[in-house]
Design an enzyme around this catalytic site. Structure first.
Site, mmCIF file in Angstrom:
data_model
loop_
_atom_site.group_PDB
_atom_site.id
_atom_site.type_symbol
_atom_site.label_atom_id
_atom_site.label_comp_id
_atom_site.label_asym_id
_atom_site.label_seq_id
_atom_site.Cartn_x
_atom_site.Cartn_y
_atom_site.Cartn_z
ATOM 1 C CG HIS A 65 25.537 40.743 45.392
ATOM 2 N ND1 HIS A 65 26.832 40.443 45.028
ATOM 3 C CD2 HIS A 65 25.640 41.526 46.496
ATOM 4 C CE1 HIS A 65 27.673 41.018 45.880
ATOM 5 N NE2 HIS A 65 26.974 41.680 46.785
ATOM 6 C CD GLU A 93 26.957 49.949 51.807
ATOM 7 O OE1 GLU A 93 27.299 48.763 51.871
ATOM 8 O OE2 GLU A 93 27.524 50.801 51.121
ATOM 9 C CG ASP A 94 22.804 48.478 49.466
ATOM 10 O OD1 ASP A 94 23.444 49.481 49.774
ATOM 11 O OD2 ASP A 94 23.273 47.529 48.823
ATOM 12 C CG ASP A 276 58.199 28.907 34.393
ATOM 13 O OD1 ASP A 276 58.048 29.672 33.434
ATOM 14 O OD2 ASP A 276 58.731 29.243 35.458
HETATM 15 MN MN MN Z 1 27.625 43.188 48.337
#
Ligand code: MN
Length: 500
Positions: A65, A93-94, A276
């Site tokens: 990721h 954060e993780d 279009d």
């Molecule tokens: Mn992320």
């Protein structure tokens, strides 16, 4: 610094991924960006260690990721610090790593970017009301101290949307709506067309899965016919242009699924009646060649009255430049043709992100591009003047939001209060009765005194009791006239009763 001990797993990851940063390096080389390979590698290795044991919903290593995010940023040709921050954007954060680790290793600029992304990643857009989306967008901008924080967030969201199929189904619609209402909309205002279209299409896929599948199918089925049709227009243009010395690149494509879908909705017509569907783009080297090409186009096909726009002479407020004309093609079908220079094209695709590109490459910038770049510089320097009340400008006046804070209720409703507002102000903003009876507040889950000053992004829950009454000293802790008004009113009434 935290160091995982699992050497075997680290080795395995090194085997799984390319040790020269899994394609980021070659992407950077492609546009010969100058960057510090050692520093970039260090970030890559930190990200690998930090996310070592984490997996995505797809079952793939989490590292994939952050590599993807960094690649998207490299594709937008962002600067080295932004790409490094992209690699590290989920670390704080993780994982067990701290912001201090990042600052020590990579300096304060990278740590500020990562911190900014971490802060706004905690915010969830829940509301279904349009005006709340506007407030939410403003809040994001107000919380991002640096425009690059938002650009990293675009890249993060783009990869998350590309892999949304793996996320549990019940979670998808909320994320897709947030993407459409917040991030695609901001990408549009930042002028980053490539990101905007992809986000919109992916959002449509998960908000209206059935309609989306149908559209994909129909666009696919009509492809051959469309390509043949596009040729019937591009071939004569190419032939005419070949008589001059002007080099052109001409391409035709179906419009994005989201834009076809919007047209069907707006005109209340089925797919088959939207003519279009395609756009043809002519790219030349110089500005004057744009007008020459326009002349050729109009000599070959009749222009539709009223559909010609000169965004070169009068660029859009986000810096977009192009000539737009709609002509009547073979079989009486209307086709939009856009004509622009290479530089204009780069700006149109990358918008605000192009700023960093120009800092790196010394491209032959003509005067018009210079103007557009200056606009971005102005924005970055937060010196946007007050002229023009365009919605786009309004949204980007980050500076104006410095005297406001944006706050959530536990249900996700947003409130905008003046900077320095306390929990008491928030209580009165929710409802006079809530204000008059508030005894305490929870900010982000923690119980705090009522006088607590709130900051942007705080989730605030007010605790009330019917026995509680406003008190004199509250006046010292409020910023809003609404709170002051009701507190004073109550105190006056009490006094009147007592002196009666
Ligand atoms: Mn992320």
């Amino acid at each position: 610094m935290f160091e995982p001990k699992d050497e075997t797993l680290i080795k395995k990851m090194h085997q799984k991924f390319d040790p020269t940063m899994d394609g980021i390096a070659s992407l950077l080389k492609e546009y010969s960006a100058e960057y510090d390979a050692e520093r970039m590698n260090k970030a890559y290795n930190l990200a690998m260690k930090a996310h070592l044991h984490q997996k995505r919903h797809s079952g793939e290593p989490y590292l994939l990721h952050v590599i993807s995010v960094a690649k998207i940023l490299a594709g937008l040709r962002m600067d080295e610090n932004t790409i490094i921050a992209g690699l590290l954007h989920d670390v704080v954060e993780d994982t067990d790593f701290q912001l201090e680790d990042i600052r020590d290793e990579f300096g304060s600029e990278v740590s500020l970017l990562v911190d900014g992304v971490t802060k706004i990643s905690g915010l969830k857009y829940q509301s279904k009301e349009e005006q709340q989306a506007e407030t939410f967008r403003k809040m994001l901008l107000s919380m991002a101290s640096d425009v690059r924080v938002i650009i990293i967030k675009f890249a993060d969201r783009l990869h998350n949307m590309r892999t949304l199929d793996y996320v549990p189904e019940r979670k998808r619609p909320r994320i897709a709506r947030e993407t459409r209402d917040i991030y695609a909309s901001l990408a549009h205002r930042f002028g980053i067309a490539s990101v905007k279209w992809e986000l919109e299409d992916l959002a449509l896929k998960h908000i209206h899965p059935k309609n989306y599948a149908e559209l994909v199918n129909k666009v696919q089925l009509s492809r051959e016919e469309r390509e043949r049709y596009i040729k019937s227009i591009t071939v004569p243009i190419n032939q005419e242009m070949a008589k001059s010395n002007i080099k052109i690149t001409i391409s035709g494509r179906a419009k994005s699924l989201a834009s076809i879908y919007h047209k069907m909705k707006k005109r209340n017509r089925p797919f088959e009646e939207i003519y279009d569907l395609m756009a043809i783009r002519i790219i030349v080297d110089k500005v004057e060649e744009c007008y020459y090409a326009l002349g050729i186009v109009h000599s070959l096909f009749n222009p539709v009255y009223d559909r010609f726009k000169d965004y070169i002479a009068m660029p859009k407020i986000n810096g977009y430049q192009s000539l737009h004309t709609t002509v009547v093609g073979p079989q009486g079908k209307m086709v939009e043709i856009q004509i622009r220079t290479k530089t204009m094209h780069m700006l149109a695709e990358d918008g605000i992100a192009a700023h960093w590109k120009y800092k790196q490459a010394n491209a032959d910038e003509d005067e018009n591009i210079e103007k557009a770049i200056n606009w971005v510089k102005d924005l970055l320097n937060r010196q946007i003047s007050n002229e023009g009340s365009d919605e786009f400008m309004e949204d980007l006046k980050i500076d104006l939001f410095h005297d406001e804070v944006f706050l959530f209720t536990p249900r996700g409703d947003l409130f905008k209060l003046p900077m320095g507002s306390s929990a008491i102000d928030f209580a009165y903003a929710v409802h006079t009765n809530v204000g008059n009876h508030c005894i305490g507040a929870k900010v982000n889950g923690k119980i705090v005194p009522l006088r607590t000053t709130l900051s942007s992004g705080d989730q605030v829950e007010i605790i009330t009791s019917q026995n509680q009454k406003p008190s004199q000293d509250w006046i010292n802790f409020v910023k809003t006239s609404k709170a002051r008004h009701w507190i004073k009113k109550y105190l006056r009434e009490v006094q009147e009763v007592q002196t009666r």
